[in-house]
Design an enzyme around this catalytic site. Structure first.
Site, short mmCIF file in Angstrom:
data_model
loop_
_atom_site.label_atom_id
_atom_site.label_comp_id
_atom_site.label_asym_id
_atom_site.label_seq_id
_atom_site.Cartn_x
_atom_site.Cartn_y
_atom_site.Cartn_z
N ARG A 8 -61.10 -32.15 4.18
CA ARG A 8 -62.56 -32.05 4.30
C ARG A 8 -63.27 -32.11 2.95
O ARG A 8 -64.49 -32.03 2.90
CB ARG A 8 -62.94 -30.72 5.00
N LYS A 58 -53.67 -28.83 19.87
CA LYS A 58 -54.55 -27.83 19.22
C LYS A 58 -55.82 -27.72 20.04
O LYS A 58 -56.48 -28.75 20.31
CB LYS A 58 -54.86 -28.32 17.80
N GLU A 65 -51.50 -25.74 6.60
CA GLU A 65 -52.23 -26.98 6.88
C GLU A 65 -53.34 -27.14 5.84
O GLU A 65 -54.15 -26.24 5.65
CB GLU A 65 -52.85 -26.94 8.28
N THR A 82 -57.53 -32.44 10.02
CA THR A 82 -58.78 -33.20 10.10
C THR A 82 -58.51 -34.70 10.01
O THR A 82 -59.26 -35.45 9.37
CB THR A 82 -59.81 -32.75 9.02
#
Length: 207
Positions: free
Chosen positions: A45, A129, A41, A69
């Protein structure tokens, strides 16, 4: 649609790549792949993250690369257009979940409490998650919700490390653990990518 767990297969960890440059992203992914990791993943960010995701896909076409994110529909579209194989979010909202249901690739929405779990479930997501896992109850929380939400499986992320990841993986409602400890920023900064390979091998060999 293919489930996230199908893409993951027997891999016990969702390795998280946070890259400040495309070069670093490719180097981290290469080090992970060398250990036998087939799915990673890339968290969005940093300004370089989308370009890093594209570069990883190009350098390692056999690697399954997801975008993390994702907090709004525009980022979702951007990630899908960049060639992401799956989507991970840190949290949920009705607006975001509505967009996620239209995703042509697997999605793992982020939850942190029972209301989130139910909301994501109502939108059809049974793989979720738990984030940030260590701050929202950790293993005890996952044990407590296992009977109430018997059909939900989790990928706890946040505060997972080499000391506690195995106790999370021992839980029946955990499909994998998300982690950054296998690609520590200091190692990346010092270009010690062999340490990333070693940390990934340790997880895979202990599973």
């Amino acid at each position: 649609m293919t489930a996230f767990s199908t893409l993951l297969g027997t891999q016990p960890i969702l390795p998280i790549i946070q890259a400040n440059s495309t070069e670093a992203g490719v180097a981290i992914a290469t080090a992970m792949h060398k250990a036998g990791i087939h799915l990673v993943e890339v968290v969005l960010r940093t300004p370089a993250s989308i370009d890093a995701l594209i570069a990883i896909k190009k350098a390692l076409p056999e690697l399954c690369v997801g975008a993390g994110t994702i907090t709004d529909p525009s980022l979702l579209t951007k990630s899908i257009n960049a060639g992401s194989d799956f989507i991970v979010t840190p949290a949920v909202s009705p607006r975001l979940l509505d967009a996620l249901t239209q995703s042509p690739i697997p999605v793992v929405p982020g939850v942190s409490n029972t209301a989130d779990i139910l909301l994501a479930k109502e939108f059809g997501f049974t793989e979720q998650k738990l984030f940030p896992a260590s701050l929202c109850g950790g293993e005890q929380f996952l044990k407590a919700v296992s009977s109430v939400f018997a059909d939900i499986r989790f990928c706890p992320t946040g505060g997972i490390n080499e000391q506690n990841y195995q106790s999370y993986l021992a839980l029946s409602n955990v499909i994998a653990v998300g982690g950054t400890w296998i690609a520590q920023s200091q190692w990346v900064h010092n270009k010690q990518f062999e340490k990333v390979t070693q940390a990934c091998l340790q997880v895979l060999n202990n599973h």
